[in-house]
Design a protein around this motif. Structure first.
Motif, PDB file in Angstrom:
ATOM      1  N   VAL A 142      34.676  42.562  61.741  1.00 46.10           N
ATOM      2  CA  VAL A 142      35.820  43.388  62.123  1.00 46.10           C
ATOM      3  C   VAL A 142      36.085  43.165  63.603  1.00 46.10           C
ATOM      4  CG1 VAL A 142      36.733  45.745  62.297  1.00 46.10           C
ATOM      5  CG2 VAL A 142      35.231  45.121  60.404  1.00 46.10           C
ATOM      6  N   ARG A 143      37.353  43.098  63.977  1.00 49.90           N
ATOM      7  CA  ARG A 143      37.679  42.928  65.387  1.00 49.90           C
ATOM      8  C   ARG A 143      37.169  44.112  66.195  1.00 49.90           C
ATOM      9  NH1 ARG A 143      43.093  39.505  66.504  1.00 49.90           N
ATOM     10  NH2 ARG A 143      42.963  38.121  64.691  1.00 49.90           N
ATOM     11  N   CYS A 144      36.556  43.800  67.313  1.00 51.99           N
ATOM     12  CA  CYS A 144      36.001  44.828  68.185  1.00 51.99           C
ATOM     13  C   CYS A 144      37.133  45.592  68.870  1.00 51.99           C
ATOM     14  CB  CYS A 144      35.099  44.182  69.222  1.00 51.99           C
ATOM     15  SG  CYS A 144      34.231  45.351  70.253  1.00 51.99           S
ATOM     16  N   PRO A 145      37.158  46.930  68.811  1.00 56.36           N
ATOM     17  CA  PRO A 145      38.193  47.698  69.512  1.00 56.36           C
ATOM     18  C   PRO A 145      38.161  47.427  71.010  1.00 56.36           C
ATOM     19  CG  PRO A 145      36.981  49.092  67.981  1.00 56.36           C
ATOM     20  CD  PRO A 145      36.240  47.800  68.064  1.00 56.36           C
ATOM     21  N   ALA A 150      32.912  43.778  74.858  1.00 55.92           N
ATOM     22  CA  ALA A 150      31.767  43.518  75.736  1.00 55.92           C
ATOM     23  C   ALA A 150      32.159  43.549  77.206  1.00 55.92           C
ATOM     24  CB  ALA A 150      31.149  42.167  75.387  1.00 55.92           C
ATOM     25  N   TRP A 151      33.360  43.074  77.520  1.00 58.17           N
ATOM     26  CA  TRP A 151      33.765  43.017  78.927  1.00 58.17           C
ATOM     27  C   TRP A 151      34.172  44.377  79.479  1.00 58.17           C
ATOM     28  CZ3 TRP A 151      36.962  37.838  79.333  1.00 58.17           C
ATOM     29  CH2 TRP A 151      36.123  36.788  78.961  1.00 58.17           C
ATOM     30  N   ASN A 152      34.273  45.378  78.606  1.00 55.51           N
ATOM     31  CA  ASN A 152      34.524  46.749  79.056  1.00 55.51           C
ATOM     32  C   ASN A 152      33.247  47.573  79.122  1.00 55.51           C
ATOM     33  OD1 ASN A 152      37.243  46.491  79.419  1.00 55.51           O
ATOM     34  ND2 ASN A 152      37.826  47.435  77.488  1.00 55.51           N
ATOM     35  N   PHE A 165      29.546  43.167  82.776  1.00 53.89           N
ATOM     36  CA  PHE A 165      30.033  41.808  83.033  1.00 53.89           C
ATOM     37  C   PHE A 165      31.201  41.887  84.019  1.00 53.89           C
ATOM     38  CE2 PHE A 165      28.402  42.011  78.642  1.00 53.89           C
ATOM     39  CZ  PHE A 165      27.364  41.097  78.738  1.00 53.89           C
ATOM     40  N   PRO A 166      30.929  42.153  85.287  1.00 53.38           N
ATOM     41  CA  PRO A 166      32.004  42.408  86.258  1.00 53.38           C
ATOM     42  C   PRO A 166      32.943  41.235  86.473  1.00 53.38           C
ATOM     43  CG  PRO A 166      29.887  42.157  87.367  1.00 53.38           C
ATOM     44  CD  PRO A 166      29.600  42.251  85.906  1.00 53.38           C
ATOM     45  N   ALA A 167      32.443  40.012  86.497  1.00 60.24           N
ATOM     46  CA  ALA A 167      33.310  38.857  86.740  1.00 60.24           C
ATOM     47  C   ALA A 167      34.291  38.674  85.592  1.00 60.24           C
ATOM     48  CB  ALA A 167      32.463  37.601  86.927  1.00 60.24           C
ATOM     49  N   GLU A 168      33.802  38.809  84.367  1.00 60.72           N
ATOM     50  CA  GLU A 168      34.676  38.658  83.204  1.00 60.72           C
ATOM     51  C   GLU A 168      35.706  39.787  83.162  1.00 60.72           C
ATOM     52  OE1 GLU A 168      31.451  38.467  83.232  1.00 60.72           O
ATOM     53  OE2 GLU A 168      30.773  36.666  82.159  1.00 60.72           O
ATOM     54  N   LYS A 175      43.715  44.134  77.351  1.00 63.07           N
ATOM     55  CA  LYS A 175      43.246  43.611  76.068  1.00 63.07           C
ATOM     56  C   LYS A 175      43.929  42.315  75.674  1.00 63.07           C
ATOM     57  CE  LYS A 175      46.206  46.790  73.409  1.00 63.07           C
ATOM     58  NZ  LYS A 175      46.168  47.885  72.431  1.00 63.07           N
ATOM     59  N   GLN A 176      45.135  42.057  76.195  1.00 65.49           N
ATOM     60  CA  GLN A 176      45.808  40.812  75.867  1.00 65.49           C
ATOM     61  C   GLN A 176      45.082  39.602  76.457  1.00 65.49           C
ATOM     62  OE1 GLN A 176      47.432  43.508  77.035  1.00 65.49           O
ATOM     63  NE2 GLN A 176      48.504  44.133  75.157  1.00 65.49           N
ATOM     64  N   ALA A 177      44.401  39.802  77.574  1.00 68.83           N
ATOM     65  CA  ALA A 177      43.741  38.686  78.253  1.00 68.83           C
ATOM     66  C   ALA A 177      42.307  38.457  77.774  1.00 68.83           C
ATOM     67  CB  ALA A 177      43.737  38.927  79.756  1.00 68.83           C
ATOM     68  N   LYS A 178      41.768  39.378  77.017  1.00 72.78           N
ATOM     69  CA  LYS A 178      40.382  39.248  76.560  1.00 72.78           C
ATOM     70  C   LYS A 178      40.302  38.369  75.309  1.00 72.78           C
ATOM     71  CE  LYS A 178      38.533  43.645  78.266  1.00 72.78           C
ATOM     72  NZ  LYS A 178      39.736  44.056  79.033  1.00 72.78           N
ATOM     73  N   PRO A 179      39.242  37.581  75.175  1.00 70.69           N
ATOM     74  CA  PRO A 179      39.037  36.855  73.918  1.00 70.69           C
ATOM     75  C   PRO A 179      38.717  37.847  72.804  1.00 70.69           C
ATOM     76  CG  PRO A 179      37.091  36.689  75.292  1.00 70.69           C
ATOM     77  CD  PRO A 179      38.145  37.356  76.132  1.00 70.69           C
ATOM     78  N   VAL A 180      39.037  37.476  71.585  1.00 68.24           N
ATOM     79  CA  VAL A 180      38.753  38.359  70.455  1.00 68.24           C
ATOM     80  C   VAL A 180      37.249  38.346  70.180  1.00 68.24           C
ATOM     81  CG1 VAL A 180      39.169  38.813  68.022  1.00 68.24           C
ATOM     82  CG2 VAL A 180      41.026  37.953  69.464  1.00 68.24           C
ATOM     83  N   HIS A 181      36.648  39.519  70.146  1.00 69.28           N
ATOM     84  CA  HIS A 181      35.258  39.673  69.763  1.00 69.28           C
ATOM     85  C   HIS A 181      35.199  40.421  68.427  1.00 69.28           C
ATOM     86  CE1 HIS A 181      33.245  39.203  73.999  1.00 69.28           C
ATOM     87  NE2 HIS A 181      33.938  38.146  73.632  1.00 69.28           N
ATOM     88  N   TYR A 182      34.103  40.228  67.742  1.00 67.49           N
ATOM     89  CA  TYR A 182      33.949  40.846  66.434  1.00 67.49           C
ATOM     90  C   TYR A 182      32.623  41.598  66.351  1.00 67.49           C
ATOM     91  CZ  TYR A 182      37.709  37.682  65.007  1.00 67.49           C
ATOM     92  OH  TYR A 182      38.902  37.014  64.915  1.00 67.49           O
TER      93      TYR A 182
END
Length: 220
Positions: A142-145, A150-152, A165-168, A175-182
């Motif tokens: 399932v797509r991670c909300p 992880a970057w939040n 993960f401060p640099a990321e 959310k548009q700029a983040k890669p999709v995590h599951y």
């Protein structure tokens, strides 16, 4: 004509849950939790056999009342608080292969705490594994909300909070700029050979089938 693969469904339902005591047989909409998973397994025509693996006599009785098969009781050593699921799956696989004098191609882990599992999820996952000849396992995801991405994520050190993960996070704060995590969905399958070799039920390469909420709900 090719023979269809043999698929063993295993519903692991130990009795010693600490987070939610007796969660496998708690009521949900007038039924026991485990009954929803048993029904989904029975409605899937792709499972050769489905068994409930438990060390608990009450859970075994309830599972049978719900139409589940409990051909053996799991050894108590495989049902402690520290016991992992993998040895219980291997035990179930070896017990059924010995009892039935057959070899299984796949093992599906059907969580009794995922009551919204659908027979279609089983079919989609087995199809995905069949299409990828190198796949040793497969899982629904399932797509991670956005808020859980992880970057939040933060960590608290000495009472002070900071991004993990401060640099990321600085490079992709919306959310548009983040890669999709599951995150894990509700079902995992593995080749029986991978389990017996000790590779685990997330043996790589592992294929994914995306599902949507609330089908990923898990009582834990």
């Amino acid at each position: 004509r090719l023979m269809p693969p043999t698929v063993l469904g295993v519903i692991p339902a130990r009795g010693g849950s600490r987070g939610v005591p007796r969660k496998n047989i708690r009521p949900l909409a007038g039924r026991r939790f485990i009954s929803w998973t048993i029904d989904a397994a029975k409605k899937s025509r792709l499972l050769t056999r489905t068994v409930v693996s438990t060390e608990d006599e009450e859970i075994a009785r309830v599972a049978r009342e719900c139409g589940g098969a409990v051909p053996f009781l799991r050894p108590a050593a495989l049902a402690t608080d520290d016991a992992k699921t993998l040895p219980a799956l291997v035990h179930a696989l070896q017990a059924m292969e010995s009892a039935e004098s057959r070899r299984y191609d796949y093992v599906l882990t059907l969580q009794p705490t995922s009551p919204f599992l659908l027979p279609e999820h089983v079919g989609a996952l087995l199809d995905a594994m069949a299409r990828d000849g190198e796949a040793r396992s497969g899982q629904t995801v399932v797509r991670c909300p956005h808020n859980h991405h992880a970057w939040n994520q933060r960590e608290v050190v000495g009472g002070r909070v900071r991004f993990k993960f401060p640099a990321e996070r600085a490079g992709a704060y919306n959310k548009q700029a983040k890669p999709v995590h599951y995150v894990f969905g509700n079902l995992v399958a593995a080749r029986a050979s991978a389990l017996l070799e000790g590779a685990g039920f997330f043996a790589e390469p592992s294929v994914a089938v995306e599902i949507s909420p609330p089908y990923d709900f898990d009582l834990d």
